[in-house]
Design an enzyme around this catalytic site. Structure first.
Site, PDB file in Angstrom:
ATOM      1  N   CYS A  54     -20.493  -0.225  -1.783  1.00 29.55           N
ATOM      2  CA  CYS A  54     -20.679  -0.816  -3.582  1.00 29.55           C
ATOM      3  C   CYS A  54     -22.145  -0.489  -3.911  1.00 29.55           C
ATOM      4  O   CYS A  54     -21.815  -0.616  -5.471  1.00 29.55           O
ATOM      5  CB  CYS A  54     -20.765  -2.082  -3.488  1.00 29.55           C
ATOM      6  SG  CYS A  54     -18.482  -2.471  -1.806  1.00 29.55           S
TER       7      CYS A  54
ATOM      8  N   GLY B 110     -32.713   1.850   4.487  1.00 27.16           N
ATOM      9  CA  GLY B 110     -32.048   2.465   3.117  1.00 27.16           C
ATOM     10  C   GLY B 110     -30.233   1.507   3.341  1.00 27.16           C
ATOM     11  O   GLY B 110     -29.645   1.329   4.649  1.00 27.16           O
TER      12      GLY B 110
ATOM     13  N   LYS C 175     -22.268   2.923  -5.803  1.00 24.57           N
ATOM     14  CA  LYS C 175     -21.265   3.028  -6.606  1.00 24.57           C
ATOM     15  C   LYS C 175     -21.727   2.254  -7.982  1.00 24.57           C
ATOM     16  O   LYS C 175     -21.549   2.560  -8.918  1.00 24.57           O
ATOM     17  CB  LYS C 175     -19.954   2.911  -5.576  1.00 24.57           C
ATOM     18  CG  LYS C 175     -18.805   2.868  -7.170  1.00 24.57           C
ATOM     19  CD  LYS C 175     -17.671   2.690  -6.364  1.00 24.57           C
ATOM     20  CE  LYS C 175     -17.517   0.877  -5.852  1.00 24.57           C
ATOM     21  NZ  LYS C 175     -15.892   0.546  -6.219  1.00 24.57           N
TER      22      LYS C 175
ATOM     23  N   GLU D  65     -19.308  -7.059   4.111  1.00 21.45           N
ATOM     24  CA  GLU D  65     -18.005  -6.643   5.133  1.00 21.45           C
ATOM     25  C   GLU D  65     -19.026  -7.240   5.965  1.00 21.45           C
ATOM     26  O   GLU D  65     -20.639  -6.843   6.229  1.00 21.45           O
ATOM     27  CB  GLU D  65     -18.545  -5.134   5.478  1.00 21.45           C
ATOM     28  CG  GLU D  65     -17.717  -4.847   4.334  1.00 21.45           C
ATOM     29  CD  GLU D  65     -17.797  -3.795   4.179  1.00 21.45           C
ATOM     30  OE1 GLU D  65     -17.353  -2.455   5.931  1.00 21.45           O
ATOM     31  OE2 GLU D  65     -17.320  -2.406   3.678  1.00 21.45           O
TER      32      GLU D  65
ATOM     33  N   GLY E 104     -26.236   0.994   2.449  1.00 26.46           N
ATOM     34  CA  GLY E 104     -25.314   1.747   2.959  1.00 26.46           C
ATOM     35  C   GLY E 104     -24.316   1.173   2.173  1.00 26.46           C
ATOM     36  O   GLY E 104     -24.451  -0.121   1.427  1.00 26.46           O
TER      37      GLY E 104
ATOM     38  N   ASP F  31       0.965  -0.998   0.052  1.00 26.13           N
ATOM     39  CA  ASP F  31       0.016   0.116   0.144  1.00 26.13           C
ATOM     40  C   ASP F  31       0.707   0.936   0.043  1.00 26.13           C
ATOM     41  O   ASP F  31       1.581   1.226   0.303  1.00 26.13           O
ATOM     42  CB  ASP F  31      -1.222  -0.035   1.152  1.00 26.13           C
ATOM     43  CG  ASP F  31      -2.080   0.856   1.061  1.00 26.13           C
ATOM     44  OD1 ASP F  31      -3.161   0.497   1.462  1.00 26.13           O
ATOM     45  OD2 ASP F  31      -1.722   2.303   0.790  1.00 26.13           O
TER      46      ASP F  31
HETATM   47  C1  UGA Z   1     -22.221  -6.261  -0.528  1.00 24.94           C
HETATM   48  C2  UGA Z   1     -22.730  -7.806  -1.367  1.00 24.94           C
HETATM   49  O1  UGA Z   1     -23.632  -7.994  -0.006  1.00 24.94           O
HETATM   50  C3  UGA Z   1     -21.074  -8.001  -1.528  1.00 24.94           C
HETATM   51  O2  UGA Z   1     -21.636  -9.587  -2.315  1.00 24.94           O
HETATM   52  C4  UGA Z   1     -19.890  -7.187  -1.984  1.00 24.94           C
HETATM   53  O3  UGA Z   1     -18.585  -8.100  -2.035  1.00 24.94           O
HETATM   54  C5  UGA Z   1     -20.039  -6.657  -1.352  1.00 24.94           C
HETATM   55  O4  UGA Z   1     -20.949  -4.851  -1.466  1.00 24.94           O
HETATM   56  C6  UGA Z   1     -18.935  -5.069  -2.392  1.00 24.94           C
HETATM   57  O5  UGA Z   1     -18.886  -5.168  -3.856  1.00 24.94           O
HETATM   58  O6  UGA Z   1     -17.726  -4.979  -2.249  1.00 24.94           O
HETATM   59  P1  UGA Z   1     -21.774  -5.081   1.632  1.00 24.94           P
HETATM   60  O7  UGA Z   1     -21.969  -3.763   1.148  1.00 24.94           O
HETATM   61  O8  UGA Z   1     -20.467  -4.802   3.064  1.00 24.94           O
HETATM   62  O9  UGA Z   1     -21.878  -6.030   0.546  1.00 24.94           O
HETATM   63  O10 UGA Z   1     -23.294  -5.406   3.303  1.00 24.94           O
HETATM   64  P2  UGA Z   1     -24.672  -6.217   2.669  1.00 24.94           P
HETATM   65  O11 UGA Z   1     -24.421  -7.390   3.430  1.00 24.94           O
HETATM   66  O12 UGA Z   1     -24.587  -6.306   1.395  1.00 24.94           O
HETATM   67  O13 UGA Z   1     -25.389  -4.326   3.195  1.00 24.94           O
HETATM   68  C7  UGA Z   1     -25.312  -3.487   2.149  1.00 24.94           C
HETATM   69  C8  UGA Z   1     -26.031  -2.686   3.038  1.00 24.94           C
HETATM   70  O14 UGA Z   1     -28.063  -3.287   3.079  1.00 24.94           O
HETATM   71  C9  UGA Z   1     -26.572  -2.322   4.159  1.00 24.94           C
HETATM   72  O15 UGA Z   1     -27.103  -0.449   4.738  1.00 24.94           O
HETATM   73  C10 UGA Z   1     -27.714  -3.168   4.641  1.00 24.94           C
HETATM   74  O16 UGA Z   1     -28.029  -2.860   6.086  1.00 24.94           O
HETATM   75  C11 UGA Z   1     -28.342  -2.903   3.894  1.00 24.94           C
HETATM   76  N1  UGA Z   1     -29.417  -4.478   4.127  1.00 24.94           N
HETATM   77  C12 UGA Z   1     -29.059  -5.700   3.694  1.00 24.94           C
HETATM   78  C13 UGA Z   1     -31.182  -4.486   4.284  1.00 24.94           C
HETATM   79  O17 UGA Z   1     -31.543  -3.242   4.364  1.00 24.94           O
HETATM   80  N2  UGA Z   1     -31.469  -5.139   4.181  1.00 24.94           N
HETATM   81  C14 UGA Z   1     -31.410  -6.718   4.068  1.00 24.94           C
HETATM   82  O18 UGA Z   1     -32.151  -7.155   3.708  1.00 24.94           O
HETATM   83  C15 UGA Z   1     -29.955  -6.677   3.600  1.00 24.94           C
END
Ligand code: UGA
Length: 451
Positions: free
Chosen positions: A261, A256, A264, A154, A258, A17
């Site tokens: 990813c 909502g 974006k 995450e 957040g 890095d």
């Molecule tokens: C997301 C994808 O789930 C991963 O597969 C992907 O690799 C990653 O983006 C990425 O592109 O790096 P992440 O953003 O870490 O992962 O977390 P998520 O578990 O997907 O949650 C995203 C958002 O959706 C959070 O704010 C979460 O609270 C919200 N969420 C998730 C909901 O509001 N309801 C749900 O049922 C699930």
């Protein structure tokens, strides 16, 4: 990389890095000071660091010795220039490719791990091949570029990497594909490793995130419809999720989505569609984002309206600032929009989060704590003490579903609060029956007021 090192003790993994402070932090003996909070990560670092896992600024040595290089840099949305607000900024991918071109020796496989717009591998290939033009014959370096996007989430990253649903390898060079596949096969069954062309691999990553985000916007849209009609979004989610074609995961209504990813990648998808003159397709995906923004705003509005439009000088407690539980990441967290809306309306906010620090919140809100910027807007404060957050509070808003919020004794909390006191549960984690036994006014996402 920690998971690769853990599963492949015979392979040396180096993480490089530009940022020296970050490398220092990754090398910190005190594992609680690692730059990222992720369950299980500190254990893997402790087990493998300085054995076959190294954190270093020595670009020249690490790159020249490497057989495979993963580019895992940030690709934020561009804030100016062509495609601003939609396209990804590839400057870090580009500069990584240039650095690799400079220091690589012999044959090197470059794996694109960052989430990138479709056809980024083409850009990497161009940079690598143009770096060859001025070299003498005996210095010739060769490269293969593969795409292998990351699907971890995450908070569950280690589990997702140890036992992924699938791994993608996109590319044309059969030998390079085989080499990367053999690396993954150290712990992932071969039938979970899918080989595709480069563009399918890159587009699959964007599509997976777009579908996941769309599911959340869909259930959030239904949550808004449940509230005035008397339906319960939890019951609806259970009913539709039992249909194996729909499936039960990712149907939790909330404030909502957040994280770094979903937004974006949707913006990238929209940009790509518009580039190919697919405006209807672009508009379709844009609606997922618009609904997400609307959900956050609708929650701020209903909180303010519960106080008849006046929250000026009211103490409002926010539980949870990270974009989801089990991470200290605040990027695009719904808490940012909602907290800022309340501050703009004059509220005195107390924020609690088990993992996010005061300085992170300050950066996210673009405001220092404990200071009134001007007389018409409110202030925010940070506390690690739940009791301090609850004392004399007019309202509590649950924004992140941290486990420790599941055990709160709401009856005791209601006695600490100023009357009339409110609880807004944007994650749907509080049992309404328990709240009925308290004197709290209650709103729950996808259920509505006092039900
Ligand atoms: C997301 C994808 O789930 C991963 O597969 C992907 O690799 C990653 O983006 C990425 O592109 O790096 P992440 O953003 O870490 O992962 O977390 P998520 O578990 O997907 O949650 C995203 C958002 O959706 C959070 O704010 C979460 O609270 C919200 N969420 C998730 C909901 O509001 N309801 C749900 O049922 C699930």
């Amino acid at each position: 990389m920690a998971v690769i090192a853990d599963n492949c003790p015979h392979i040396q993994v180096s993480l490089i890095d530009l940022n020296e402070d970050r490398i220092k932090a990754w090398n910190n003996k005190d594992l609680s000071k690692l730059p990222v909070y992720e369950p299980g990560l500190s254990h893997l670092i402790d087990k493998n660091r300085n054995k076959n896992l190294f954190f270093t600024n020595n670009f020249k040595q690490s790159i020249s010795e490497a057989d495979i290089i993963f580019i895992s840099v940030n690709t934020p949305t561009k804030d100016k220039g062509l495609g601003a607000g939609y396209a990804s900024d590839l400057k870090w991918v580009e500069s990584s490719a240039r650095t690799v071109a400079e220091f690589a020796k012999g044959h090197t496989i470059i794996v694109e791990k960052s989430t990138v717009p479709v056809k980024t591998a083409e850009l990497i290939k161009k940079i690598l091949s143009s770096s060859q033009e001025d070299l003498k014959k005996n210095q010739i370096k060769t490269f293969s570029v593969l795409s292998s996007p990351e699907f971890l989430a995450e908070g569950t990253a280690i589990k997702d990497l140890e036992n992924p649903d699938r791994v993608l390898i996109g590319g044309e060079d059969k030998e390079a594909i085989e080499k990367l596949s053999l690396l993954y096969q150290n712990w992932i069954p071969k039938n979970k490793i899918f080989i595709t062309n480069l563009w399918s691999s890159e587009l699959s990553k964007l599509t997976a995130n777009a579908f996941l985000a769309q599911r959340i916007s869909s259930i959030n849209a239904i949550s808004a419809l449940c509230e005035p009609t008397g339906a319960d979004v939890l019951e609806v989610a259970k009913a539709i999720g039992a249909d194996s074609r729909i499936g039960e995961k990712f149907l939790n209504a909330g404030p909502g989505f957040g994280g770094s990813c979903f937004q974006k990648d949707l913006l990238n998808m929209i940009y790509l569609c518009r580039y190919y003159a697919l405006d209807e397709v672009a508009n379709y995906w844009e609606q997922v984002l618009l609904l997400n923004e609307w959900q956050k705003k609708r929650i701020s509005k209903l909180i303010i309206e519960s106080f008849f439009g006046t929250i000026s000088s009211k103490k409002i407690t926010i539980l949870g600032f990270s974009f989801k539980s089990n991470t200290n990441d605040t990027r695009q967290s719904p808490a940012i929009t909602i907290a800022n809306d309340l501050i703009e309306n004059g509220a005195n906010i107390y924020i609690h989060d088990p993992q996010v620090s005061e300085s992170q919140i300050s950066m996210a809100l673009k405001n220092p704590p404990d200071q009134k910027i001007n007389s018409s807007i409110g202030t925010w404060h940070f506390t690690k003490e739940l009791k301090v957050a609850f004392k004399n509070s007019d309202a509590i808003i649950i924004l992140t579903e941290w486990e420790e919020y599941l055990d709160i004794n709401w009856n005791e909390v209601s006695l600490l609060m100023r009357k009339p006191s409110w609880l807004f549960d944007t994650r749907g984690i509080v049992d309404s029956k328990i709240i009925k036994k308290t004197n709290l006014n209650f709103w729950k996402v996808g259920r509505g007021f006092n039900t």
